[in-house]
Design an enzyme around this catalytic site. Structure first.
Site, short mmCIF file in Angstrom:
data_model
loop_
_atom_site.label_atom_id
_atom_site.label_comp_id
_atom_site.label_asym_id
_atom_site.label_seq_id
_atom_site.Cartn_x
_atom_site.Cartn_y
_atom_site.Cartn_z
N CYS A 10 -29.78 -7.92 48.39
CA CYS A 10 -28.65 -7.98 49.33
C CYS A 10 -28.97 -9.06 50.37
O CYS A 10 -29.83 -9.90 50.14
CB CYS A 10 -28.34 -6.63 49.96
SG CYS A 10 -29.54 -5.99 51.13
N ASN A 13 -31.94 -7.02 53.21
CA ASN A 13 -32.89 -6.09 52.59
C ASN A 13 -33.24 -4.92 53.51
O ASN A 13 -34.36 -4.43 53.53
CB ASN A 13 -34.17 -6.81 52.13
CG ASN A 13 -35.05 -5.99 51.19
OD1 ASN A 13 -36.26 -6.10 51.24
ND2 ASN A 13 -34.45 -5.19 50.35
N CYS A 15 -30.29 -2.50 54.20
CA CYS A 15 -29.23 -1.50 53.97
C CYS A 15 -29.00 -1.23 52.49
O CYS A 15 -29.45 -0.23 51.95
CB CYS A 15 -27.91 -1.95 54.62
SG CYS A 15 -27.96 -2.05 56.42
N ARG A 16 -28.28 -2.13 51.83
CA ARG A 16 -27.83 -1.87 50.46
C ARG A 16 -28.94 -1.92 49.42
O ARG A 16 -29.08 -1.01 48.61
CB ARG A 16 -26.71 -2.85 50.08
CG ARG A 16 -25.47 -2.72 50.94
CD ARG A 16 -24.48 -3.82 50.70
NE ARG A 16 -25.02 -5.10 51.17
CZ ARG A 16 -24.42 -6.27 50.98
NH1 ARG A 16 -23.29 -6.34 50.31
NH2 ARG A 16 -24.96 -7.38 51.46
N SER A 17 -29.71 -3.01 49.40
CA SER A 17 -30.72 -3.13 48.33
C SER A 17 -31.85 -2.11 48.46
O SER A 17 -32.29 -1.57 47.45
CB SER A 17 -31.23 -4.56 48.19
OG SER A 17 -31.82 -5.04 49.37
N ASP A 127 -21.04 -4.04 52.91
CA ASP A 127 -22.26 -4.04 53.69
C ASP A 127 -22.12 -3.06 54.86
O ASP A 127 -21.39 -3.33 55.81
CB ASP A 127 -22.56 -5.45 54.22
CG ASP A 127 -23.95 -5.57 54.80
OD1 ASP A 127 -24.56 -4.53 55.14
OD2 ASP A 127 -24.44 -6.72 54.92
#
Length: 157
Positions: A10, A13, A15-17, A127
């Site tokens: 993401c 690095n 939040c999402r990934s 995001d």
């Protein structure tokens, strides 16, 4: 069964990934495939290198009993082309990954995470750093990771 290396990417690095990494790791552990599938995450930006996952990501993972112990943000580099699957959280991340890797030959399968969820209204994983909607991202990530694991297990047969 062969081995597979999976990298979630993401922007920062945090939040999402890392959420996808932790959820995917949990699914891999439940299926007893930790000796077959290696999992990591990275960000295309360098703002958060060395930091733990975002508080919102940690809260979601805690809520669902998923460990993120030891996870720290790192930046995606050209050396990451050695991963078998590079799963990008949005269109911009995918473009950045392809730009960083360049035209050099690589064997990684690079695709967007939402390719795992073709029925979803979203093209990109939103995001939550900007939207604040960590619950929704967790739902998308969980369903997508389950499908990704099925795909990888099938690919490894």
């Amino acid at each position: 069964m062969n081995n597979a290396r999976v990298l979630f990417v993401c922007l920062g690095n945090i939040c999402r990934s890392p959420m996808a990494e932790a959820v995917f790791r949990s699914l891999v552990e439940k299926r007893r495939l930790t000796d077959v599938i290696e999992i990591d995450s990275a960000g295309t930006g360098d703002w958060h290198i060395g930091k733990p996952p975002h508080e919102g990501t940690r809260k979601q993972l805690d809520l669902h009993g998923i460990s993120y112990a030891g996870m720290k943000a790192r930046q995606f580099t050209a050396q990451d082309k050695t991963f078998d699957y590079i799963v990008c959280m949005d269109t911009k991340n995918e473009a950045d990954v392809r730009r960083i890797i360049g035209d050099a030959s690589h064997s990684a399968k690079i695709f967007k995470f939402m390719d795992m969820l073709p029925q979803a209204a979203e093209d990109d994983v939103p995001d939550p750093y900007y939207t604040g909607n960590f619950d929704y991202v967790y739902e998308l990530v969980t369903e997508g990771c389950e499908r990704l694991l099925d795909r990888i297990v099938n690919d490894l047969k």
